[in-house]
Design an enzyme around this catalytic site. Structure first.
Site, PDB file in Angstrom:
ATOM      1  N   ARG A   1       1.224  -8.255   0.245  1.00 40.76           N
ATOM      2  CA  ARG A   1       1.866  -7.078  -0.363  1.00 40.76           C
ATOM      3  C   ARG A   1       1.365  -6.861  -1.783  1.00 40.76           C
ATOM      4  NH1 ARG A   1       7.858  -6.165  -2.123  1.00 40.76           N
ATOM      5  NH2 ARG A   1       8.061  -3.908  -1.913  1.00 40.76           N
ATOM      6  N   HIS A  53      -0.374  -3.459  -3.115  1.00 42.04           N
ATOM      7  CA  HIS A  53       0.242  -2.715  -4.212  1.00 42.04           C
ATOM      8  C   HIS A  53      -0.689  -2.632  -5.420  1.00 42.04           C
ATOM      9  CE1 HIS A  53       4.733  -2.462  -3.057  1.00 42.04           C
ATOM     10  NE2 HIS A  53       4.012  -2.613  -1.968  1.00 42.04           N
ATOM     11  N   ASN A  70       7.742  -1.932  -6.805  1.00 47.32           N
ATOM     12  CA  ASN A  70       7.229  -3.258  -7.153  1.00 47.32           C
ATOM     13  C   ASN A  70       8.309  -4.245  -7.583  1.00 47.32           C
ATOM     14  OD1 ASN A  70       4.571  -2.564  -6.604  1.00 47.32           O
ATOM     15  ND2 ASN A  70       4.154  -1.911  -8.711  1.00 47.32           N
ATOM     16  N   HIS A 113       2.207  -6.580   8.572  1.00 48.39           N
ATOM     17  CA  HIS A 113       3.641  -6.714   8.840  1.00 48.39           C
ATOM     18  C   HIS A 113       3.916  -7.744   9.932  1.00 48.39           C
ATOM     19  CE1 HIS A 113       4.625  -2.461   7.055  1.00 48.39           C
ATOM     20  NE2 HIS A 113       4.335  -3.365   6.131  1.00 48.39           N
TER      21      HIS A 113
END
Length: 331
Positions: A62, A66, A91, A187
């Protein structure tokens, strides 16, 4: 053409090729730049850590996503500050900063001022994936660290984004629709909070009913975990393979595999965008292929997509800097 002319033309071709390669990312960028194996330092730290704390893998996946989707893969997400990217709502739940600090500190002791924090993120994520049975893959390095980190620059696709909008966002970063599907396969590990999908359980699109695309048995299980009136924002696994909802096999939420795709094909996605991938004309064929192909097929595609993600809008050469601390610029 004279020999001198041929030589000149050849030299111009070489110069053009050099200019094209100048600043490009490459595998093994740090070989010969330190008296130590930089990638081994990262692996020696990350591999045992993931064994102790499996959450590190989804956290770093992640983090890389990001980071790369905001001003490119420049470690801008790591910078501290009252208005830095860390403070943006998407975030606030990002984790793993201390893991990156640990790796960077170890590298700085052995090879000071050479290895960027942006490269540390990519190498650490690769090693976390490998430690979660996702296979080891070569990564390109040579990134430099960005100097700017602003919350206002953070504009990431949310869990309810449409396939069309998600595709447009990924495509704008030079990532194909197929690679988007593979990247969202991240995921396969990690959890999400009830607040990000509770509408699918009780009031989907303000209908007062659950999302009709969710398997009823999964909806029943998730409602137990996420009561409508609860003030506690619980978490559930993004990959429902082997969950108590179906009691089939062992949980796969800590393993990087294609179980996630198998689940969404059978309407067992937790997030709206994940379920949409299996239903939309743009993405369903890719989802079906990955779901029913051997697991190695997914791992290869996922690894290739991660390398492409790591090349988004990178800084190289004299751009940016090599930070001494990942949390602050050098000035």
């Amino acid at each position: 053409m004279s020999a001198a002319a041929v030589a000149l033309a050849f030299a111009l071709v070489l110069a053009s090729f050099a200019n094209q390669c100048h600043g490009a990312l490459q595998e093994g960028f740090y070989k010969g730049k330190c008296n130590v194996d930089v990638e081994k330092i990262v692996s020696d730290i990350i591999t045992p850590l993931v064994g102790q704390k499996p959450w590190i893998t989804p956290a770093l996946l992640r983090m890389q996503f990001h980071d790369c989707f905001v001003k490119g893969c420049d470690a801008s997400i790591l910078l501290d500050g009252s208005s830095s990217e860390k403070t943006a709502p998407p975030n606030l739940s990002v984790r793993g900063y201390d893991v990156i600090d640990l790796v960077k500190t170890a590298i700085e002791k052995m090879c000071p001022g050479v290895v960027s924090c942006a490269d540390v993120i990519v190498m650490a994520t690769r090693d976390a994936v490998a430690a979660s049975k996702g296979g080891w893959y070569s990564v390109q390095t040579g990134r430099r660290d960005g100097l700017v980190s602003l919350a206002k620059n953070v504009n990431l696709p949310g869990p309810s984004v449409s396939v069309e909008n998600s595709t447009a966002i990924f495509n704008s970063k030079g990532i194909s629709t197929e690679d988007m599907v593979y990247l969202l396969g991240g995921h396969t590990v990690g959890v999400t909070h009830c607040s990000l999908f509770k509408d699918r359980l009780y009031n989907f699109n303000n209908t007062g009913r659950p999302d009709p695309t969710m398997q009823p048995s999964l909806a029943f299980f998730l409602r137990l975990r996420c009561p409508q009136s609860s003030t506690v924002d619980n978490t559930v696994n993004l990959d429902q393979g082997g969950s108590s909802a179906d009691l089939l096999g062992e949980p796969t939420s800590n393993i990087v595999d294609n179980s996630f795709y198998k689940q969404i094909v059978f309407h067992r996605a937790v997030l709206q965008i994940d379920q949409a991938l299996a239903l939309h004309q743009l993405t369903k064929d890719t989802v079906n292929t990955v779901a029913f192909a051997p697991n190695d097929y997914f791992l290869t595609k996922f690894q290739q997509a991660m390398v492409k993600l790591g090349a988004v809008e990178v800084l190289t050469d004299a751009q940016g800097e090599i930070r001494k601390s990942c949390r602050a610029t050098n000035f």
